[in-house]
Scaffold this active site. Structure first.
Site, PDB file in Angstrom:
ATOM      1  N   ARG A  82       0.841  -1.207   0.000  1.00  0.00           N
ATOM      2  CA  ARG A  82       0.000   0.000   0.000  1.00  0.00           C
ATOM      3  C   ARG A  82       0.875   1.255   0.000  1.00  0.00           C
ATOM      4  NH1 ARG A  82      -4.493   0.287   4.569  1.00  0.00           N
ATOM      5  NH2 ARG A  82      -2.692   0.845   5.837  1.00  0.00           N
ATOM      6  N   LYS A 184      -2.539   6.546   1.504  1.00  0.00           N
ATOM      7  CA  LYS A 184      -2.345   7.032   2.874  1.00  0.00           C
ATOM      8  C   LYS A 184      -1.378   8.220   2.833  1.00  0.00           C
ATOM      9  CE  LYS A 184      -2.286   4.689   7.342  1.00  0.00           C
ATOM     10  NZ  LYS A 184      -3.476   5.348   7.863  1.00  0.00           N
ATOM     11  N   GLU A 220     -16.086   6.362   4.691  1.00  0.00           N
ATOM     12  CA  GLU A 220     -15.349   5.840   5.851  1.00  0.00           C
ATOM     13  C   GLU A 220     -15.269   6.939   6.894  1.00  0.00           C
ATOM     14  OE1 GLU A 220     -11.186   4.949   5.216  1.00  0.00           O
ATOM     15  OE2 GLU A 220     -11.055   6.346   3.545  1.00  0.00           O
TER      16      GLU A 220
HETATM   17  N1  PLP Z   1      -9.165   4.365   6.698  1.00  0.00           N
HETATM   18  C1  PLP Z   1      -8.345   5.346   7.054  1.00  0.00           C
HETATM   19  C2  PLP Z   1      -8.649   6.715   6.596  1.00  0.00           C
HETATM   20  C3  PLP Z   1      -7.224   5.069   7.858  1.00  0.00           C
HETATM   21  O1  PLP Z   1      -6.395   6.046   8.229  1.00  0.00           O
HETATM   22  C4  PLP Z   1      -6.991   3.750   8.278  1.00  0.00           C
HETATM   23  C5  PLP Z   1      -5.820   3.433   9.090  1.00  0.00           C
HETATM   24  O2  PLP Z   1      -4.841   2.985   8.625  1.00  0.00           O
HETATM   25  C6  PLP Z   1      -7.884   2.755   7.883  1.00  0.00           C
HETATM   26  C7  PLP Z   1      -8.962   3.095   7.094  1.00  0.00           C
HETATM   27  C8  PLP Z   1      -7.681   1.350   8.290  1.00  0.00           C
HETATM   28  O3  PLP Z   1      -6.658   0.723   7.536  1.00  0.00           O
HETATM   29  P1  PLP Z   1      -5.824  -0.461   8.138  1.00  0.00           P
HETATM   30  O4  PLP Z   1      -6.800  -1.519   8.509  1.00  0.00           O
HETATM   31  O5  PLP Z   1      -4.957  -0.896   6.992  1.00  0.00           O
HETATM   32  O6  PLP Z   1      -5.071   0.066   9.284  1.00  0.00           O
HETATM   33  C1  COI Z   2      -3.979   3.360  11.585  1.00  0.00           C
HETATM   34  O1  COI Z   2      -4.961   2.726  11.992  1.00  0.00           O
HETATM   35  O2  COI Z   2      -2.864   2.849  11.471  1.00  0.00           O
HETATM   36  C2  COI Z   2      -4.088   4.749  11.194  1.00  0.00           C
HETATM   37  O3  COI Z   2      -3.228   5.213  10.537  1.00  0.00           O
HETATM   38  C3  COI Z   2      -5.235   5.536  11.624  1.00  0.00           C
HETATM   39  C4  COI Z   2      -4.821   6.801  12.265  1.00  0.00           C
HETATM   40  C5  COI Z   2      -6.043   7.609  12.412  1.00  0.00           C
HETATM   41  C6  COI Z   2      -4.138   6.588  13.579  1.00  0.00           C
END
Ligand code: PLP
Ligand code: COI
Length: 341
Positions: A82, A184, A220
């Site tokens: 990612r 991200k 989201e």
């Molecule tokens: N959506 C957003 C905007 C996020 O910042 C995060 C955190 O990483 C997620 C979703 C969840 O992603 P993940 O499950 O890969 O941590």
């Molecule tokens: C994560 O879950 O890793 C994120 O980056 C979310 C953030 C809002 C702390």
């Protein structure tokens, strides 16, 4: 290895400086070898690309101590890929995915005393990030970059642990169609700060963002994807090109199907149908699965039948299975667990 003297059970989601961090620099078209350093500070030119035009991306994952005392990281290869996607979208050089995983291993191993003990309720949050480091004044990509990884022990992202959250439908948009919502990038979070500060000021825990084009579909929150459960126990998650492809959400869909035998659906979810769901949760690395009890749409309350006291039953099963896999109580699918030691 003696652990740090930290009150693990009472940690919030904050920054605690640990011993070592990984640093690699990109210059003249190539990444250097990279090294661990004790220096937590970064010195940059005043005109660095990241400071002027926000050329920065990041990742987040966690290390866990398992029931049998190993230290493991959950699916770091997916964070590596990612981050490569994020880099390409912001015209940044990709940090090679295999080296990303090696650097995560090195960083966690070097901070072993900060990995919270099994059963403490805390985990080690790992934050890889990259930014344009040389002076840039015309709007263009930097030519030099720094890739870093630090780690910090954390507790629950939302105060109150697993108590159901109250969220509101936001009037602000998070991501445009064909924009950067699917990567991200720091810029996605900078522009969410006003929305989260005002949500907190009005007593809400988070914002539910809708699709910017029609404002009818659930996207989201500021830091997690949505997961819904129908009254006949189907797990539904919103599909959109402008949300972050959450690794937790993708893992949970697999867990729901293969471990719990549930039907799963990834599809567009309309705000109008949210009132018909039985359960709602926010899923992400930081959020794990945080149950939502109430969604407020401009004064109109949508109260999930699971209520404000505890997680709904399916959300609870998903939570237990996922954290069981992460902490070594339940056998993981092939390739999900990277063992550090
Ligand atoms: N959506 C957003 C905007 C996020 O910042 C995060 C955190 O990483 C997620 C979703 C969840 O992603 P993940 O499950 O890969 O941590
Ligand atoms: C994560 O879950 O890793 C994120 O980056 C979310 C953030 C809002 C702390």
């Amino acid at each position: 290895m003696e652990k740090q003297n930290i009150d693990w059970a009472n940690l919030g989601f904050g920054y605690v400086q640990t011993d070592k961090r990984f640093v690699s620099n990109y210059k003249d078209g190539a990444w250097d070898e990279g090294t661990l350093t004790s220096d937590a500070n970064i010195v940059l030119n005043e005109c660095a690309g990241v400071l002027q035009y926000a050329q920065t991306i990041f990742e987040g994952m966690k290390a866990y101590t398992t029931e049998d005392g190993r230290i493991v990281v959950f699916r770091p290869d997916l964070n590596a890929s990612r981050m490569a996607d994020s880099a390409r979208r912001l015209e940044m050089p990709v940090f090679p995915e295999d080296r990303f995983v090696e650097a995560v291993v090195e960083t966690v191993a070097a901070n072993e005393s900060f990995v919270p003990p099994y059963g403490s309720g805390a985990t080690l949050y790992i934050r890889p990030y990259m930014f344009g480091s040389n002076p840039v004044i015309g709007v263009k990509p930097a030519s030099e970059y720094q890739f870093r990884i630090f780690a910090t022990p954390v507790g629950p992202y939302f105060k109150g642990g697993v108590k159901p959250l109250t969220i509101r439908v936001s009037d602000f948009d998070r991501a445009a169609p064909h924009g950067t919502g699917h990567i991200k990038a720091g810029l996605n979070y900078a522009m969410s700060l006003h929305a989260i500060v005002s949500a907190h000021a009005e007593g809400y825990d988070e914002n539910m963002y809708l699709d910017a084009a029609t404002r009818t579909k659930v996207e989201e929150t500021g830091g997690a994807n949505f997961l819904f459960v129908t009254k006949d126990n189907k797990v539904v998650t919103p599909k959109s090109d402008s949300i972050l492809p959450s690794i937790t959400r993708r893992s949970l869909l697999h867990v729901a199907k293969e471990y719990l035998g549930l039907e799963v659906e990834e599809r567009e979810v309309y705000l109008d149908e949210v009132k018909d769901f039985a359960e709602c949760g926010l899923c992400g690395t930081a959020a794990v699965i945080s149950p939502v009890g109430k969604i407020v749409d401009h004064g109109k309350e949508i109260c999930l039948p699971s209520g404000m006291e505890k997680m709904g039953p399916i959300t609870q099963k998903l939570y237990e299975t996922l954290t069981g896999i992460q902490m070594g109580r339940i056998e993981a699918p092939e390739g999900w667990i990277k063992v550090i030691k």
